[in-house]
Design a protein around this motif. Structure first.
Motif, PDB file in Angstrom:
ATOM      1  N   GLY A  10      31.061  35.416  76.881  1.00 38.55           N
ATOM      2  CA  GLY A  10      29.696  35.043  77.245  1.00 38.55           C
ATOM      3  C   GLY A  10      29.462  35.219  78.739  1.00 38.55           C
ATOM      4  N   LEU A  11      28.202  35.161  79.126  1.00 33.70           N
ATOM      5  CA  LEU A  11      27.835  35.312  80.532  1.00 33.70           C
ATOM      6  C   LEU A  11      28.456  34.208  81.382  1.00 33.70           C
ATOM      7  CD1 LEU A  11      24.036  36.139  80.185  1.00 33.70           C
ATOM      8  CD2 LEU A  11      25.856  37.719  80.855  1.00 33.70           C
ATOM      9  N   GLY A  30      25.586  28.179  81.229  1.00 35.51           N
ATOM     10  CA  GLY A  30      25.005  27.529  80.050  1.00 35.51           C
ATOM     11  C   GLY A  30      24.636  28.559  78.993  1.00 35.51           C
ATOM     12  N   GLU A  31      24.037  29.662  79.442  1.00 41.99           N
ATOM     13  CA  GLU A  31      23.677  30.734  78.512  1.00 41.99           C
ATOM     14  C   GLU A  31      24.936  31.351  77.886  1.00 41.99           C
ATOM     15  OE1 GLU A  31      21.272  35.006  78.417  1.00 41.99           O
ATOM     16  OE2 GLU A  31      21.306  33.832  80.264  1.00 41.99           O
ATOM     17  N   GLY A  32      25.984  31.479  78.674  1.00 45.26           N
ATOM     18  CA  GLY A  32      27.239  32.034  78.158  1.00 45.26           C
ATOM     19  C   GLY A  32      27.860  31.146  77.087  1.00 45.26           C
ATOM     20  N   ARG A  33      27.783  29.845  77.286  1.00 47.26           N
ATOM     21  CA  ARG A  33      28.289  28.913  76.258  1.00 47.26           C
ATOM     22  C   ARG A  33      27.461  29.035  74.975  1.00 47.26           C
ATOM     23  NH1 ARG A  33      29.259  26.152  80.906  1.00 47.26           N
ATOM     24  NH2 ARG A  33      27.291  25.039  80.965  1.00 47.26           N
ATOM     25  N   GLY A  60      36.207  32.791  81.741  1.00 43.48           N
ATOM     26  CA  GLY A  60      35.116  33.089  80.806  1.00 43.48           C
ATOM     27  C   GLY A  60      35.627  33.532  79.448  1.00 43.48           C
ATOM     28  N   ALA A  61      36.645  34.404  79.424  1.00 44.55           N
ATOM     29  CA  ALA A  61      37.227  34.851  78.160  1.00 44.55           C
ATOM     30  C   ALA A  61      37.935  33.697  77.459  1.00 44.55           C
ATOM     31  CB  ALA A  61      38.195  36.010  78.394  1.00 44.55           C
TER      32      ALA A  61
END
Length: 192
Positions: A10-11, A30-33, A60-61
């Motif tokens: 995710g971002l 937040g958008e990545g989650r 992130g990964a």
């Protein structure tokens, strides 16, 4: 036949800020989650059968893999060889700063990323060689079924190009992937 389920992480906060992340540990935004959760829910709804879940070592990964693992009842394994493309001294810089300070190199980096190496960074060729070695080890361990690989961008694009015949040059910024699916299955027998 072995299928690789390529999952783009995710971002991150850097993606949202327009920064070059490279191998830096940056948490999901937040958008990545939300993206990770939506991906996990979509895979669960499709009844995805995943035999193993591997992730690159960056934050992130790892966070994306944890969300998938919780939803799909898997245990994620970290592979250091799946670290993101090392962007050297450009890591942490805004894409716009690189573009304004080195417009010709930036344009070449966007159009032909395989021909540019950021200062003290890693070439796309070096990343491809590293990925080939990692995939070779995984295919020895997993002869058939489906394994999921959670990779940060741009490494996910490098792997995608490597595995798909006629693949386009990799996209080196996360923003170019906005709106595209976060996951896709790639059958190795037809891709190699």
């Amino acid at each position: 036949m072995l299928t690789i389920l390529l999952v783009r992480s995710g971002l991150t906060e850097y993606d949202c800020q327009g920064r070059i992340q490279g191998t830096l540990d940056v948490p999901l935004s937040g958008e990545g989650r939300q993206q990770a959760t939506a991906t996990a829910e979509e895979l669960a709804a499709r009844g995805a059968t995943i035999d193993a879940l591997y992730a690159g070592p960056c934050l992130g990964a790892q966070q994306t893999a944890e969300v998938l693992a919780n939803k799909l009842k898997l245990k994620p394994k970290t592979l250091k060889t799946l670290h993101n493309l090392d962007q050297g001294l450009w890591q942490g810089m805004l894409f716009d700063d690189v573009k304004s300070k080195q417009p010709k190199v930036f344009r070449q980096w966007q159009e032909r990323p395989d021909t540019v190496c950021p200062p003290e960074g890693e070439t796309v060729r070096e990343a491809t060689d590293r990925l080939k070695a990692a995939i070779a080890k995984l295919t020895k361990k997993h002869k058939s079924g489906t394994i999921a690989l959670v990779l940060s961008q741009p490494l996910a694009s490098v792997l995608r190009c490597m595995l798909q015949a006629g693949g386009q040059p990799p996209t080196l910024c996360q923003s170019a992937c906005v709106g595209k699916p976060l996951w896709e299955p790639i059958e190795l027998a037809s891709a190699i």
